[in-house]
Design a protein around this motif. Structure first.
Motif, PDB file in Angstrom:
ATOM      1  N   SER A 142       0.832  -1.209   0.000  1.00 17.14           N
ATOM      2  CA  SER A 142       0.000   0.000   0.000  1.00 17.14           C
ATOM      3  C   SER A 142       0.866   1.257   0.000  1.00 17.14           C
ATOM      4  O   SER A 142       0.377   2.350  -0.311  1.00 17.14           O
ATOM      5  N   GLN A 143       2.144   1.096   0.336  1.00 17.97           N
ATOM      6  CA  GLN A 143       3.054   2.230   0.430  1.00 17.97           C
ATOM      7  C   GLN A 143       3.940   2.397  -0.794  1.00 17.97           C
ATOM      8  O   GLN A 143       4.383   3.498  -1.112  1.00 17.97           O
ATOM      9  N   HIS A 144       4.211   1.264  -1.484  1.00 10.43           N
ATOM     10  CA  HIS A 144       5.026   1.314  -2.695  1.00 10.43           C
ATOM     11  C   HIS A 144       4.687   0.121  -3.576  1.00 10.43           C
ATOM     12  O   HIS A 144       4.053  -0.840  -3.122  1.00 10.43           O
ATOM     13  N   ALA A 145       5.133   0.178  -4.817  1.00 16.46           N
ATOM     14  CA  ALA A 145       4.700  -0.805  -5.825  1.00 16.46           C
ATOM     15  C   ALA A 145       5.205  -2.210  -5.555  1.00 16.46           C
ATOM     16  O   ALA A 145       4.584  -3.193  -5.974  1.00 16.46           O
ATOM     17  N   TYR A 146       6.325  -2.316  -4.846  1.00 15.92           N
ATOM     18  CA  TYR A 146       6.910  -3.632  -4.562  1.00 15.92           C
ATOM     19  C   TYR A 146       7.131  -3.773  -3.061  1.00 15.92           C
ATOM     20  O   TYR A 146       6.978  -2.811  -2.301  1.00 15.92           O
ATOM     21  N   ILE A 147       7.479  -4.959  -2.637  1.00 12.70           N
ATOM     22  CA  ILE A 147       7.479  -5.249  -1.213  1.00 12.70           C
ATOM     23  C   ILE A 147       8.509  -4.436  -0.436  1.00 12.70           C
ATOM     24  O   ILE A 147       8.231  -3.908   0.637  1.00 12.70           O
ATOM     25  N   MET A 148       9.709  -4.286  -1.013  1.00  6.37           N
ATOM     26  CA  MET A 148      10.767  -3.576  -0.305  1.00  6.37           C
ATOM     27  C   MET A 148      10.861  -2.100  -0.686  1.00  6.37           C
ATOM     28  O   MET A 148      11.563  -1.345  -0.024  1.00  6.37           O
ATOM     29  N   GLY A 149      10.188  -1.689  -1.740  1.00  4.39           N
ATOM     30  CA  GLY A 149      10.297  -0.303  -2.181  1.00  4.39           C
ATOM     31  C   GLY A 149       9.644  -0.093  -3.535  1.00  4.39           C
ATOM     32  O   GLY A 149       8.771  -0.859  -3.956  1.00  4.39           O
ATOM     33  N   ASN A 150      10.096   0.927  -4.219  1.00  2.37           N
ATOM     34  CA  ASN A 150       9.495   1.282  -5.507  1.00  2.37           C
ATOM     35  C   ASN A 150      10.037   0.487  -6.684  1.00  2.37           C
ATOM     36  O   ASN A 150       9.589   0.672  -7.814  1.00  2.37           O
ATOM     37  N   SER A 151      11.003  -0.358  -6.447  1.00  2.43           N
ATOM     38  CA  SER A 151      11.521  -1.242  -7.491  1.00  2.43           C
ATOM     39  C   SER A 151      11.520  -2.672  -6.965  1.00  2.43           C
ATOM     40  O   SER A 151      11.576  -2.899  -5.750  1.00  2.43           O
ATOM     41  N   PRO A 152      11.432  -3.660  -7.853  1.00  2.00           N
ATOM     42  CA  PRO A 152      11.368  -5.055  -7.402  1.00  2.00           C
ATOM     43  C   PRO A 152      12.647  -5.491  -6.706  1.00  2.00           C
ATOM     44  O   PRO A 152      13.723  -4.932  -6.945  1.00  2.00           O
ATOM     45  N   SER A 153      12.519  -6.476  -5.865  1.00  2.00           N
ATOM     46  CA  SER A 153      13.659  -7.001  -5.113  1.00  2.00           C
ATOM     47  C   SER A 153      13.624  -8.520  -5.114  1.00  2.00           C
ATOM     48  O   SER A 153      12.689  -9.150  -5.609  1.00  2.00           O
ATOM     49  N   LEU A 154      14.644  -9.094  -4.519  1.00  2.00           N
ATOM     50  CA  LEU A 154      14.720 -10.545  -4.331  1.00  2.00           C
ATOM     51  C   LEU A 154      13.447 -11.080  -3.684  1.00  2.00           C
ATOM     52  O   LEU A 154      12.938 -12.135  -4.068  1.00  2.00           O
ATOM     53  N   VAL A 155      12.913 -10.338  -2.709  1.00  2.00           N
ATOM     54  CA  VAL A 155      11.738 -10.804  -1.969  1.00  2.00           C
ATOM     55  C   VAL A 155      10.540 -11.011  -2.892  1.00  2.00           C
ATOM     56  O   VAL A 155       9.833 -12.023  -2.789  1.00  2.00           O
ATOM     57  N   ASP A 156      10.310 -10.071  -3.789  1.00  2.00           N
ATOM     58  CA  ASP A 156       9.142 -10.171  -4.669  1.00  2.00           C
ATOM     59  C   ASP A 156       9.128 -11.494  -5.429  1.00  2.00           C
ATOM     60  O   ASP A 156       8.102 -12.172  -5.499  1.00  2.00           O
ATOM     61  N   TYR A 157      10.281 -11.847  -5.995  1.00  2.00           N
ATOM     62  CA  TYR A 157      10.334 -13.058  -6.814  1.00  2.00           C
ATOM     63  C   TYR A 157      10.450 -14.319  -5.971  1.00  2.00           C
ATOM     64  O   TYR A 157      10.060 -15.406  -6.426  1.00  2.00           O
ATOM     65  N   ALA A 158      10.946 -14.195  -4.741  1.00  2.00           N
ATOM     66  CA  ALA A 158      11.052 -15.366  -3.873  1.00  2.00           C
ATOM     67  C   ALA A 158       9.697 -15.814  -3.344  1.00  2.00           C
ATOM     68  O   ALA A 158       9.434 -17.013  -3.203  1.00  2.00           O
ATOM     69  N   ILE A 159       8.803 -14.841  -3.054  1.00  2.00           N
ATOM     70  CA  ILE A 159       7.503 -15.241  -2.504  1.00  2.00           C
ATOM     71  C   ILE A 159       6.422 -15.325  -3.569  1.00  2.00           C
ATOM     72  O   ILE A 159       5.354 -15.886  -3.312  1.00  2.00           O
ATOM     73  N   LEU A 160       6.696 -14.817  -4.763  1.00  2.00           N
ATOM     74  CA  LEU A 160       5.713 -14.842  -5.848  1.00  2.00           C
ATOM     75  C   LEU A 160       5.105 -16.227  -6.095  1.00  2.00           C
ATOM     76  O   LEU A 160       3.871 -16.354  -6.194  1.00  2.00           O
ATOM     77  N   PRO A 180      -6.286  -5.889  -1.812  1.00  2.00           N
ATOM     78  CA  PRO A 180      -6.284  -5.297  -3.159  1.00  2.00           C
ATOM     79  C   PRO A 180      -4.889  -4.996  -3.707  1.00  2.00           C
ATOM     80  O   PRO A 180      -4.647  -5.158  -4.904  1.00  2.00           O
ATOM     81  N   HIS A 181      -3.994  -4.561  -2.849  1.00  2.00           N
ATOM     82  CA  HIS A 181      -2.648  -4.236  -3.318  1.00  2.00           C
ATOM     83  C   HIS A 181      -1.871  -5.508  -3.680  1.00  2.00           C
ATOM     84  O   HIS A 181      -1.090  -5.510  -4.635  1.00  2.00           O
ATOM     85  N   LEU A 182      -2.120  -6.573  -2.928  1.00  2.00           N
ATOM     86  CA  LEU A 182      -1.485  -7.844  -3.249  1.00  2.00           C
ATOM     87  C   LEU A 182      -1.991  -8.359  -4.598  1.00  2.00           C
ATOM     88  O   LEU A 182      -1.207  -8.859  -5.410  1.00  2.00           O
ATOM     89  N   ARG A 183      -3.287  -8.229  -4.852  1.00  2.00           N
ATOM     90  CA  ARG A 183      -3.847  -8.677  -6.131  1.00  2.00           C
ATOM     91  C   ARG A 183      -3.231  -7.888  -7.294  1.00  2.00           C
ATOM     92  O   ARG A 183      -2.877  -8.472  -8.327  1.00  2.00           O
ATOM     93  N   ALA A 184      -3.106  -6.582  -7.124  1.00  2.00           N
ATOM     94  CA  ALA A 184      -2.515  -5.755  -8.180  1.00  2.00           C
ATOM     95  C   ALA A 184      -1.060  -6.128  -8.417  1.00  2.00           C
ATOM     96  O   ALA A 184      -0.591  -6.186  -9.560  1.00  2.00           O
ATOM     97  N   TRP A 185      -0.357  -6.398  -7.327  1.00  2.00           N
ATOM     98  CA  TRP A 185       1.058  -6.813  -7.404  1.00  2.00           C
ATOM     99  C   TRP A 185       1.185  -8.129  -8.171  1.00  2.00           C
ATOM    100  O   TRP A 185       2.055  -8.278  -9.028  1.00  2.00           O
TER     101      TRP A 185
END
Length: 224
Positions: A142-160, A180-185
């Protein structure tokens, strides 16, 4: 060995995250998609645990954990800066969050999937357990487009891969869930051509066969 060998399984979430790491690192491996009911002796000889992913490097080193495969690949090349290398504190934070996912969330997810499959009355209880963990992820998104910030990180692809599994257990409920933010992500990741590339189906590998080249071919600058 002309390229590292990756023993994989298309629908395994751990193998999926390893493939995503390799793609984003623009590395190339010989992919061997295996039959878990007929595990190849070559794989078992280097990794008796008998699970995927398993990566055999060109120097003979064997990497048996999916996150270690991702970090190995991204340590060689990280064009999208998924490791957030500008801040030494970020990688330990990412690894702790992934470890929490792999223990707390994945445990509840496995119970939720099993309960739903067998129409167990505990399905909603385990779904709620999953959501307890996902609340923090929803808040971050809800604060930024990706989990750790405004750009994708290791975390995004590890939990995807595991969020993908969660979304598919009860699609009707998920579509109306307070996430809703998780669905958009998740939709954003589905629209990424590299996700589609990671999910391409390959023939099952058997002893004596050649695997398929998978990743980024530096010779022609294209994904293979």
């Amino acid at each position: 060995m002309t390229a590292p060998i990756l023993y994989s399984l298309r629908q395994c979430p751990y193998a999926m995250r390893a493939r995503l790491g390799i793609l984003h690192a623009r590395q190339v491996v010989e992919l061997r998609d295996i039959d878990m009911n007929n595990k190849p002796q070559k794989m078992l000889s280097i990794s008796p645990k008998g699970t995927v992913p398993v990566l055999q490097c060109q120097d003979g080193t064997v990497i048996e954990e999916s996150i270690d495969v991702m970090v190995w690949a991204l340590s060689l090349s990280d064009p999208s800066n998924l490791l957030y290398s500008q801040d030494d504190q970020q990688l330990p934070l990412m690894l702790r969050l992934i470890q929490s996912s792999d223990s707390d969330f994945v445990h509840a997810l496995q119970k939720y999937r099993a309960a739903s499959r067998y129409h167990d009355d505990n399905a909603i209880e385990w779904r709620d357990k999953c959501c307890e963990w996902l609340v923090d992820i929803e808040n971050k998104l809800s604060q930024h487009a990706y989990i750790m910030g405004n750009s994708p990180s290791l975390v995004d692809y590890a939990i995807l891969p595991f969020i993908r599994q969660f979304s598919r257990v009860d699609k009707k409920w998920y579509a109306q869930s307070p996430l809703p933010h998780l669905r958009a992500w998740l939709i954003n990741h589905y629209n990424d051509p590299l996700f589609s590339k990671a999910m391409v189906s390959h023939p099952k590998w058997e002893e004596g066969d050649e695997g398929v080249l998978f990743g980024f071919n530096l010779a022609d600058g294209k994904y293979c």
